[in-house]
Scaffold this motif. Sequence first.
Motif, short mmCIF file in Angstrom:
data_model
loop_
_atom_site.label_atom_id
_atom_site.label_comp_id
_atom_site.label_asym_id
_atom_site.label_seq_id
_atom_site.Cartn_x
_atom_site.Cartn_y
_atom_site.Cartn_z
N THR A 81 0.43 84.45 3.11
CA THR A 81 -0.70 85.31 2.76
C THR A 81 -1.87 85.03 3.70
O THR A 81 -2.04 83.91 4.17
N THR A 82 -2.64 86.06 3.96
CA THR A 82 -3.84 85.91 4.78
C THR A 82 -4.99 86.64 4.11
O THR A 82 -4.79 87.53 3.30
N GLY A 86 -6.95 88.43 5.83
CA GLY A 86 -7.07 89.66 6.60
C GLY A 86 -8.24 89.67 7.56
O GLY A 86 -8.39 90.59 8.34
N LYS A 100 -6.19 82.40 9.15
CA LYS A 100 -6.92 83.49 8.49
C LYS A 100 -6.75 83.48 6.98
O LYS A 100 -6.46 84.48 6.35
N ASN A 128 -1.72 90.81 3.17
CA ASN A 128 -3.14 90.76 3.49
C ASN A 128 -3.92 90.88 2.17
O ASN A 128 -3.87 91.92 1.52
N ASP A 141 -7.08 91.11 1.58
CA ASP A 141 -8.22 92.03 1.59
C ASP A 141 -7.76 93.45 1.33
O ASP A 141 -8.45 94.30 0.94
#
Length: 179
Positions: A103-104, A106, A118, A177, A179
């Motif tokens: 997971t990031t 974003g 990130k 992502n 976000d």
Amino acid sequence: SNYHGVDVTLTKRYSKRWQATATMTRAVFRDATAPRSQWYLGSDGVIARRPVGFALAPDLGGEYTYANTDQRWRANINGVVDLGYGVQFSGIYFYGSGARFTTTSGTDRRQEGASGEKRLRADGSIAPRNGLQGLPLHRIDIRLQKQIALSSKVRVDGMFAVYNAFNHENYGSYVTNLD
């Protein structure tokens, strides 16, 4: 990285016109991102690196946790039955527990470019590394096959196959992502 797993397979060979195999895997896969280093100019004029020397945020490297693609359980059961007259029926059931995904947040909030993870969120918290666990996968594929002899040396096989016969929703790709 460390992979620890147990595989168990049971096979019933062809006799009385049928065979079956069942395989089960129980595993754990963990890994770490590389810890950050401090680059410096040594006394001999050569650039070298050394440990930073103090604790960094988990998203800056060195965090040991479940790896991307860690999947705890996998199972396959398949079988073939000779129905006679050159007709075979076969099927396979596949189960896979939900795999882990990276997971990031974003957004590159640390302004590191392509090298950063990130995972720093706007509120200052850090998203878990490989924190998304997908849904389990279930699939049943079946096949009916008929062999036709055209001559003593030439045979033709006709097949009818159905994949994911019960149309189970299998999600293998996710938007990771946050976000």
